[in-house]
Scaffold this motif. Sequence first.
Motif: not given
Length: 222
Positions: A31-32, A35-36, A58, A86, A92, A157, A166
């Motif tokens: 999921t990272g 999103l990126r 998040l 995820f 979630q 990050d 994180r």
Amino acid sequence: MKLLFLGSPGVGKGTYAQVLMEVLEIPHISTGDLLREEAKRDTPLGNEIKKVMEKGELVDDHVMLKLLENRITEDDCKNGFILDGFPRNLVQAGYLKKLVDITHVLNFKADDKIIIQRLSGRITCRKCSAIYNKVGNKPKVEGVCDKCGTELFQRKDDKPESVKKRLEVYKEKTKPLIDYYSDEGLLVEVVINKNISEIKDKLVSQIKAFLEGKIDEIEEIK
Ligand code: ADP
Ligand code: ZN
């Protein structure tokens, strides 16, 4: 096989997911990474995602769920997948339960000291998202991806201020998922305190044997 990988940022789950996706011949959904990809687009949504990620917080559950749903319903996920990143909170987890039946949850663990070291040494490929580390998992040529030859970089990050955030978010929001999946009877622990180059082959064959039901536990390799 519908696998879910849990564990602190920096533990090494993404690295193992990239290895296991080839061994098991199922896609790796990070999921990272999703999103990126979205954050690269110069859209209001992309920019919003970028800001949240850089702070180490998040991304909104509904945004995340929509991206995940789109990905997981693609054809290549029919026979299984490795879901990495995820769920990250109990809300979630509730959504996921309605979406698919996860078959195994692997909880990756390492000592805190090692986690910090992995996070601060992580370098990522700009193009194919392959993960390397300055300690224990170096690319063959410094600063260049083994797989596609693209330049490697340190994620924003992965700098100290965001790393701290994180890890806090993980402890507060994601750790409760360990009890959740343990209660569902799906959880198995995978301890990875050693460098990937030293234990990869042994550990991967143990994970495979576990998933095939040949062994009941995944033993730590020391
Ligand atoms: P790591 O697990 O090593 O921190 P990831 O690449 O999985 O790295 O995630 C990077 C960032 O993407 C997170 O810090 C968070 O901002 C966002 N993110 C990833 N997955 C989720 C999710 N399921 N829900 C909300 N935000 C997420
Ligand atoms: Zn690459």
